[in-house]
Write a protein that holds these residues in place. Structure first.
Motif, PDB file in Angstrom:
ATOM      1  N   SER A   1      51.393-106.593 -28.443  1.00 14.73           N
ATOM      2  CA  SER A   1      51.248-105.196 -28.442  1.00 14.73           C
ATOM      3  C   SER A   1      52.719-104.553 -28.410  1.00 14.73           C
ATOM      4  O   SER A   1      52.930-103.443 -28.983  1.00 14.73           O
ATOM      5  CB  SER A   1      50.551-104.817 -27.246  1.00 14.73           C
ATOM      6  OG  SER A   1      49.244-105.033 -27.204  1.00 14.73           O
ATOM      7  N   GLU A   2      53.338-104.944 -27.381  1.00 18.40           N
ATOM      8  CA  GLU A   2      54.863-104.396 -27.259  1.00 18.40           C
ATOM      9  C   GLU A   2      55.528-104.493 -28.557  1.00 18.40           C
ATOM     10  O   GLU A   2      56.154-103.463 -29.090  1.00 18.40           O
ATOM     11  CB  GLU A   2      55.739-105.252 -26.224  1.00 18.40           C
ATOM     12  CG  GLU A   2      55.290-105.141 -24.962  1.00 18.40           C
ATOM     13  CD  GLU A   2      55.871-105.827 -23.745  1.00 18.40           C
ATOM     14  OE1 GLU A   2      56.099-105.422 -22.630  1.00 18.40           O
ATOM     15  OE2 GLU A   2      55.790-106.911 -24.127  1.00 18.40           O
ATOM     16  N   ILE A   3      55.695-105.579 -29.385  1.00 18.84           N
ATOM     17  CA  ILE A   3      56.267-105.613 -30.396  1.00 18.84           C
ATOM     18  C   ILE A   3      55.506-104.860 -31.255  1.00 18.84           C
ATOM     19  O   ILE A   3      56.190-104.167 -32.260  1.00 18.84           O
ATOM     20  CB  ILE A   3      56.145-107.052 -31.056  1.00 18.84           C
ATOM     21  CG1 ILE A   3      56.905-107.934 -29.900  1.00 18.84           C
ATOM     22  CG2 ILE A   3      56.930-107.056 -32.428  1.00 18.84           C
ATOM     23  CD1 ILE A   3      56.857-109.659 -30.278  1.00 18.84           C
ATOM     24  N   ALA A   4      54.342-104.730 -31.374  1.00 21.51           N
ATOM     25  CA  ALA A   4      53.519-103.661 -32.518  1.00 21.51           C
ATOM     26  C   ALA A   4      54.178-102.224 -32.417  1.00 21.51           C
ATOM     27  O   ALA A   4      54.176-101.606 -33.277  1.00 21.51           O
ATOM     28  CB  ALA A   4      52.118-104.159 -32.477  1.00 21.51           C
TER      29      ALA A   4
ATOM     30  N   GLN B   1      57.697-101.646 -33.451  1.00 22.83           N
ATOM     31  CA  GLN B   1      57.846-102.101 -34.798  1.00 22.83           C
ATOM     32  C   GLN B   1      57.010-101.047 -35.765  1.00 22.83           C
ATOM     33  O   GLN B   1      57.280-101.030 -36.906  1.00 22.83           O
ATOM     34  CB  GLN B   1      57.681-103.300 -35.273  1.00 22.83           C
ATOM     35  CG  GLN B   1      58.458-104.540 -34.840  1.00 22.83           C
ATOM     36  CD  GLN B   1      59.799-104.174 -35.339  1.00 22.83           C
ATOM     37  OE1 GLN B   1      60.103-103.976 -36.625  1.00 22.83           O
ATOM     38  NE2 GLN B   1      61.057-104.325 -34.445  1.00 22.83           N
ATOM     39  N   GLY B   2      56.272-100.345 -35.264  1.00 23.76           N
ATOM     40  CA  GLY B   2      55.170 -99.462 -35.863  1.00 23.76           C
ATOM     41  C   GLY B   2      53.941-100.294 -36.810  1.00 23.76           C
ATOM     42  O   GLY B   2      53.813 -99.731 -37.948  1.00 23.76           O
ATOM     43  N   ILE B   3      53.764-101.396 -36.142  1.00 23.06           N
ATOM     44  CA  ILE B   3      52.654-102.070 -37.199  1.00 23.06           C
ATOM     45  C   ILE B   3      51.553-102.460 -36.116  1.00 23.06           C
ATOM     46  O   ILE B   3      51.724-102.198 -34.940  1.00 23.06           O
ATOM     47  CB  ILE B   3      53.265-103.275 -37.765  1.00 23.06           C
ATOM     48  CG1 ILE B   3      54.062-104.148 -36.823  1.00 23.06           C
ATOM     49  CG2 ILE B   3      54.241-102.944 -38.762  1.00 23.06           C
ATOM     50  CD1 ILE B   3      54.506-105.617 -37.341  1.00 23.06           C
ATOM     51  N   SER B   4      50.531-103.069 -36.664  1.00 24.29           N
ATOM     52  CA  SER B   4      49.346-103.472 -35.747  1.00 24.29           C
ATOM     53  C   SER B   4      49.598-104.726 -35.041  1.00 24.29           C
ATOM     54  O   SER B   4      50.447-105.542 -35.307  1.00 24.29           O
ATOM     55  CB  SER B   4      48.190-103.751 -36.553  1.00 24.29           C
ATOM     56  OG  SER B   4      48.170-104.926 -37.425  1.00 24.29           O
ATOM     57  N   ARG B   5      49.005-104.967 -33.945  1.00 26.90           N
ATOM     58  CA  ARG B   5      49.003-106.297 -33.462  1.00 26.90           C
ATOM     59  C   ARG B   5      48.645-107.448 -34.061  1.00 26.90           C
ATOM     60  O   ARG B   5      49.168-108.615 -34.195  1.00 26.90           O
ATOM     61  CB  ARG B   5      47.988-106.527 -32.110  1.00 26.90           C
ATOM     62  CG  ARG B   5      48.197-105.710 -30.771  1.00 26.90           C
ATOM     63  CD  ARG B   5      47.180-105.815 -29.682  1.00 26.90           C
ATOM     64  NE  ARG B   5      47.463-107.056 -29.043  1.00 26.90           N
ATOM     65  CZ  ARG B   5      46.723-108.208 -29.398  1.00 26.90           C
ATOM     66  NH1 ARG B   5      45.549-108.203 -30.308  1.00 26.90           N
ATOM     67  NH2 ARG B   5      46.732-109.470 -28.605  1.00 26.90           N
ATOM     68  N   GLN B   6      47.677-107.524 -34.988  1.00 27.08           N
ATOM     69  CA  GLN B   6      47.297-108.453 -36.081  1.00 27.08           C
ATOM     70  C   GLN B   6      48.431-108.640 -37.149  1.00 27.08           C
ATOM     71  O   GLN B   6      48.700-109.773 -37.301  1.00 27.08           O
ATOM     72  CB  GLN B   6      46.158-107.849 -36.710  1.00 27.08           C
ATOM     73  CG  GLN B   6      45.405-109.115 -37.617  1.00 27.08           C
ATOM     74  CD  GLN B   6      45.053-110.394 -36.795  1.00 27.08           C
ATOM     75  OE1 GLN B   6      44.369-110.029 -35.863  1.00 27.08           O
ATOM     76  NE2 GLN B   6      45.382-111.260 -37.421  1.00 27.08           N
TER      77      GLN B   6
ATOM     78  N   LEU C   1      52.512-112.299 -38.862  1.00 30.61           N
ATOM     79  CA  LEU C   1      53.912-112.487 -39.034  1.00 30.61           C
ATOM     80  C   LEU C   1      54.425-113.632 -38.231  1.00 30.61           C
ATOM     81  O   LEU C   1      55.110-114.439 -38.842  1.00 30.61           O
ATOM     82  CB  LEU C   1      54.893-111.141 -38.645  1.00 30.61           C
ATOM     83  CG  LEU C   1      56.050-111.126 -39.733  1.00 30.61           C
ATOM     84  CD1 LEU C   1      56.491-109.957 -40.208  1.00 30.61           C
ATOM     85  CD2 LEU C   1      57.268-111.496 -38.457  1.00 30.61           C
ATOM     86  N   ILE C   2      54.226-113.968 -36.990  1.00 32.38           N
ATOM     87  CA  ILE C   2      54.924-114.923 -36.075  1.00 32.38           C
ATOM     88  C   ILE C   2      54.083-116.011 -36.717  1.00 32.38           C
ATOM     89  O   ILE C   2      54.863-117.212 -36.715  1.00 32.38           O
ATOM     90  CB  ILE C   2      54.476-114.608 -34.456  1.00 32.38           C
ATOM     91  CG1 ILE C   2      55.350-113.527 -34.235  1.00 32.38           C
ATOM     92  CG2 ILE C   2      54.731-115.853 -33.775  1.00 32.38           C
ATOM     93  CD1 ILE C   2      54.690-112.901 -32.811  1.00 32.38           C
ATOM     94  N   LYS C   3      52.894-116.103 -36.890  1.00 34.01           N
ATOM     95  CA  LYS C   3      52.172-117.508 -37.638  1.00 34.01           C
ATOM     96  C   LYS C   3      52.683-117.937 -38.748  1.00 34.01           C
ATOM     97  O   LYS C   3      53.152-118.867 -39.044  1.00 34.01           O
ATOM     98  CB  LYS C   3      50.733-117.229 -37.772  1.00 34.01           C
ATOM     99  CG  LYS C   3      49.772-118.320 -37.961  1.00 34.01           C
ATOM    100  CD  LYS C   3      48.635-118.256 -37.890  1.00 34.01           C
ATOM    101  CE  LYS C   3      47.600-119.435 -38.361  1.00 34.01           C
ATOM    102  NZ  LYS C   3      46.189-119.164 -38.517  1.00 34.01           N
ATOM    103  N   ARG C   4      53.078-116.666 -39.738  1.00 36.24           N
ATOM    104  CA  ARG C   4      53.909-117.059 -41.005  1.00 36.24           C
ATOM    105  C   ARG C   4      55.304-117.645 -40.787  1.00 36.24           C
ATOM    106  O   ARG C   4      55.599-118.661 -41.312  1.00 36.24           O
ATOM    107  CB  ARG C   4      53.995-115.884 -41.707  1.00 36.24           C
ATOM    108  CG  ARG C   4      54.258-115.947 -43.381  1.00 36.24           C
ATOM    109  CD  ARG C   4      54.162-114.659 -44.162  1.00 36.24           C
ATOM    110  NE  ARG C   4      53.256-113.892 -43.568  1.00 36.24           N
ATOM    111  CZ  ARG C   4      53.501-112.482 -43.248  1.00 36.24           C
ATOM    112  NH1 ARG C   4      54.688-112.183 -43.446  1.00 36.24           N
ATOM    113  NH2 ARG C   4      52.389-111.649 -43.025  1.00 36.24           N
TER     114      ARG C   4
END
Length: 113
Positions: free
Chosen positions: A37-40, A43-48, A53-56
């Motif tokens: 949530s903090e990163i989202a 960065q202005g993107i969704s939690r998903q 992106l982290i998984k990728r």
């Protein structure tokens, strides 16, 4: 804890091969321990989106390791150097045996390089 150490090592070796955007998000997640949530929010993107992106990134870094084996070689060499240090501190090992073991271990280290 072991997974975090593994992620850190993979990133140390291959992180420069990620895009700047991937690097920023991955560093925030792994090194700065920020929540999705903090990163989202930052960065202005969704939690998903962050999760994906982290998984990728994990998959990309693991693929590099599967092909290049740099982390595996690093760990192998690190273990051999630890063996040399243990030998150097072991006062029960005779001079000739010590010399032969050090020669064997340094040969293995050079071969791994």
């Amino acid at each position: 804890m072991e997974k975090i150490v593994e992620q850190g090592l993979l990133y140390d070796f291959y992180g420069e091969l990620l895009t700047e955007h991937q690097q920023k998000i991955y560093e925030d997640a792994v090194y700065h321990d920020l929540s999705l949530s903090e990163i989202a929010k930052e960065q202005g993107i969704s939690r998903q989106g962050v999760f994906d992106l982290i998984k990728r990134c994990n998959n990309i870094l693991e693929d590099y390791e599967n092909k290049l084996h740099l982390v595996a070689r690093f760990n192998e060499i690190k273990g051999k150097v630890s063996d040399v240090n243990r030998l150097a501190e072991d006062e029960t090992v005779g001079h000739e045996k010590l010399r032969l073991e050090i020669k064997r271990l340094t040969g293995e280290i050079l071969e791994a390089l």
